[in-house]
Design a protein around this motif. Structure first.
Motif, PDB file in Angstrom:
ATOM      1  N   PRO A 366       0.818  -1.217   0.000  1.00 18.19           N
ATOM      2  CA  PRO A 366       0.000   0.000   0.000  1.00 18.19           C
ATOM      3  C   PRO A 366       0.848   1.262   0.000  1.00 18.19           C
ATOM      4  N   THR A 368      -0.648   4.056   1.262  1.00 16.20           N
ATOM      5  CA  THR A 368      -1.175   4.769   2.426  1.00 16.20           C
ATOM      6  C   THR A 368      -0.189   4.698   3.589  1.00 16.20           C
ATOM      7  N   GLY A 394      -5.632   8.481   0.920  1.00 18.34           N
ATOM      8  CA  GLY A 394      -4.313   8.201   1.453  1.00 18.34           C
ATOM      9  C   GLY A 394      -3.681   9.329   2.242  1.00 18.34           C
ATOM     10  N   GLY A 398      -3.199   4.963   8.047  1.00 19.71           N
ATOM     11  CA  GLY A 398      -3.769   3.885   8.823  1.00 19.71           C
ATOM     12  C   GLY A 398      -3.102   3.883  10.182  1.00 19.71           C
ATOM     13  N   HIS A 428      -3.652  -3.416   7.663  1.00 24.07           N
ATOM     14  CA  HIS A 428      -3.174  -2.268   6.872  1.00 24.07           C
ATOM     15  C   HIS A 428      -3.015  -2.634   5.401  1.00 24.07           C
ATOM     16  N   SER A 432      -5.841  -0.982   2.926  1.00 23.96           N
ATOM     17  CA  SER A 432      -5.262   0.083   2.112  1.00 23.96           C
ATOM     18  C   SER A 432      -5.182  -0.307   0.639  1.00 23.96           C
TER      19      SER A 432
END
Length: 592
Positions: A366, A368, A394, A398, A428, A432
């Motif tokens: 990810p 993010t 984003g 997280g 996560h 994400s």
């Protein structure tokens, strides 16, 4: 989730899909169907503006509907009935494979939500762990999803609080109806709610959660703006928030406590068996019965105990397994910290240690950002470790929240498996990657099916050795302990809600079979009491993903690529387990 309202509250994260590899090249993308899916998503945000805020959509940050009102219930029911009718206008043969998947998911979503109306879940709107007031406390802290960057942000929050306090006031009305109809919390849970409410009755503004954003006013605000907002928030807290919490606290501490159930499980309420069957289907996304799940749990507990015995022998402990549990619980060498930041730092170190190995198991990662944070003080004593998703764009990371109510008693033996589950590559990665998948309709990015979502996270705990972790036998025992914890859940959740077990019986069974502290186990059992069925989802989902991986490994042999298998599971996102199984089976057939 236990409540109809909270089911909506957790529309925060998850779902992706490239679907079956055997795609037919016949239908073109259906623009009308795509428009229907977009409309469903947008209408859902209007019905539940909190889900919009969680997704990073700030259009509705000033709104909090009264989820308990009859008007809202009618709107919600019409929403699901209407879209179910509209879906029927699109026959499968007119849709591409990915569209068929979206249709199947949306049909399931409508059906499971409509079934909730057959029960009286909204007559117990407040509990110690799952109810919206706790999540609103997170937002009120100013460090969660609700932004506090502009004067308008601060003004929107005040308006949202007005709506929230209307909802909070109406919870007493619903609970009074529940008292008349036999739908009330067990007394042991009401006791845990009271200090949560009482903490928000303090008239010390510096200590009041809802005043916190004023202590962090941006420097860019003018002195006049700061003064106006400070005055407005002081009035909001003293004239609105505190009186509302005082009234609810007095009611729950008095009449409601006296009316509380002595029974621990949902069987103690009218129509409890039927409601529990509904909860099992909602959370596991299967048609398994309580009896089947109970037996599965007993079998898994026995299997994991045998693995634990090997660790006990490896570290040279003499005594039975229960004595080893006590030893691990109380081993001061496993409680090395004196400052809460050391706990956070340890999780970040675990992340650094596994980074080089992630490439071997995952070729998608990810974008993010990710952070580890300590759980906020107001809910820390009754909270479990948890993951809060980043925003869809984003820009908000997280966050893995870890409660540290007593750092000197914080035991590290399960930290590696906990990080794998709640953080990376557990929730996560799963959430994400789904949110970042531009090929998905928006409603698929914000779905949550616990059977898949928690099943994936528990599955990732078993990847520790492949990721360079579990070199310490106590951390390996921690992984087994975490899996045992989820296996025990199958036994005690069904025991509580379908076999008449008491809270004390469930606590004792847990103490006999896992190394969690007694305080932690009590909190867990009370969590299951408050939300029947949710605890079943982890093990059911994990076992299904394990089963599918083994089938792929056995069938494909040298052709099996673990990274591609993980892609297939993750790109599908949160869907009912039957749809995931069908997808993986098709992928296996296509790659023989």
């Amino acid at each position: 989730m236990k409540k109809l309202t909270f089911l909506l509250f957790t529309i925060v994260a998850f779902n992706a899909c490239k679907e079956s590899p055997k795609q037919e090249a016949i239908p073109e993308p259906n623009a009308e169907f795509a428009a229907l899916l977009d409309s469903y998503y947008e209408d859902g945000l209007k019905l539940n503006p909190i889900s919009a805020t969680m997704a990073g959509d700030n259009r509705y940050n000033d709104q909090f509907p009264n989820f308990l009102s009859d008007e809202y219930a009618a709107q919600l029911k019409a929403h699901f009935e209407g879209y179910k009718t509209k879906l029927a206008e699109f026959p499968d043969e007119s849709l591409m494979e990915s569209e068929k998947m979206s249709k199947a998911i949306l049909e399931w979503q409508c059906d499971i939500n409509l079934a909730e109306f057959d029960y009286n879940a909204n007559l117990t709107p407040i509990d110690q762990m799952w109810s919206p007031n706790l999540f609103m406390g997170q937002l009120a802290s100013g460090s969660s999803a609700q932004p506090f960057n502009t004067v308008e942000d601060y003004q929107k929050w005040m308006k949202r609080v007005d709506g929230y306090l209307e909802w909070l006031s109406s919870t007493e009305d619903k609970m009074r109806v529940g008292m008349e109809k036999g739908h009330v919390l067990p007394k042991s849970l009401t006791i845990k709610v009271l200090p949560q409410l009482e903490s928000l009755t303090t008239d010390d503004l510096d200590q009041h959660l809802f005043y916190t954003p004023i202590k962090n006013l941006p420097d860019s605000f003018s002195e006049e703006e700061k003064l106006e907002l400070s005055t407005a928030y002081e009035q909001m807290v003293k004239d609105k928030v505190i009186p509302t919490y005082q009234k609810l606290h007095a009611f729950m501490a008095g009449e409601y406590s006296e009316a509380g159930r002595e029974s621990s499980g949902i069987q103690g309420e009218p129509n409890g068996d039927a409601y529990y069957a509904h909860q099992i289907k909602k959370y596991t996304t299967t048609n398994m019965t309580a009896a089947e799940i109970h037996e599965l749990g007993l079998s898994e507990v026995a299997r994991i105990r045998s693995e634990m015995e090997k660790i006990k022998e490896q570290v040279g402990f003499e005594g039975d397994l229960k004595a080893f549990f006590d030893f691990v619980r109380s081993n001061k060498e496993l409680m090395p910290y004196t400052d809460a930041q050391q706990v956070v730092d340890n999780f970040n170190q675990i992340h650094e240690q596994m980074k080089p190995q992630l490439e071997l198991l995952f070729d998608m990662k990810p974008k993010t950002p990710f952070e580890v944070r300590r759980t906020e003080a107001f809910r820390e004593k009754s909270a479990s470790a948890e993951y809060n998703p980043g925003s869809l764009d984003g820009t908000r990371p997280g966050i893995f929240y870890v409660p540290i109510p007593d750092v000197t008693g914080y035991n590290v033996y399960s930290d590696e498996s906990l990080f794998l589950h709640e953080a990376i590559p557990g929730h996560h990665y799963q959430i994400s990657l789904t949110q970042e998948n531009e090929a998905l309709p928006k409603f698929r990015k914000t779905l949550w099916y616990s059977g898949y979502g928690e099943g994936w996270a528990l599955y990732t705990e078993s990847l520790g050795m492949e990721l360079g972790l579990y070199t310490d036998p106590y951390q390996l025992f921690g992984m087994l302990g975490a899996e045992m914890h989820r296996a025990v859940r199958l036994v005690v959740d069904t025991g509580l809600h379908s076999k008449g077990w008491t809270r004390e019986q469930a606590i004792q069974y847990s103490l006999d079979n896992e190394a969690e502290s007694e305080a932690s186990i009590i909190s867990e059992i009370e969590r299951y009491m408050a939300n029947p069925g949710q605890a079943l989802s982890y093990k059911i989902g994990q076992l299904k993903i394990r089963e599918l991986r083994k089938k792929a490994e056995d069938t494909l042999g040298d052709k099996f690529d673990i990274r591609q298998f993980h892609n297939q599971v993750l790109e599908t996102g949160c869907i009912p387990l039957a749809l995931l199984e069908n997808k993986i089976n098709n992928w296996i057939e296509a790659n023989k």
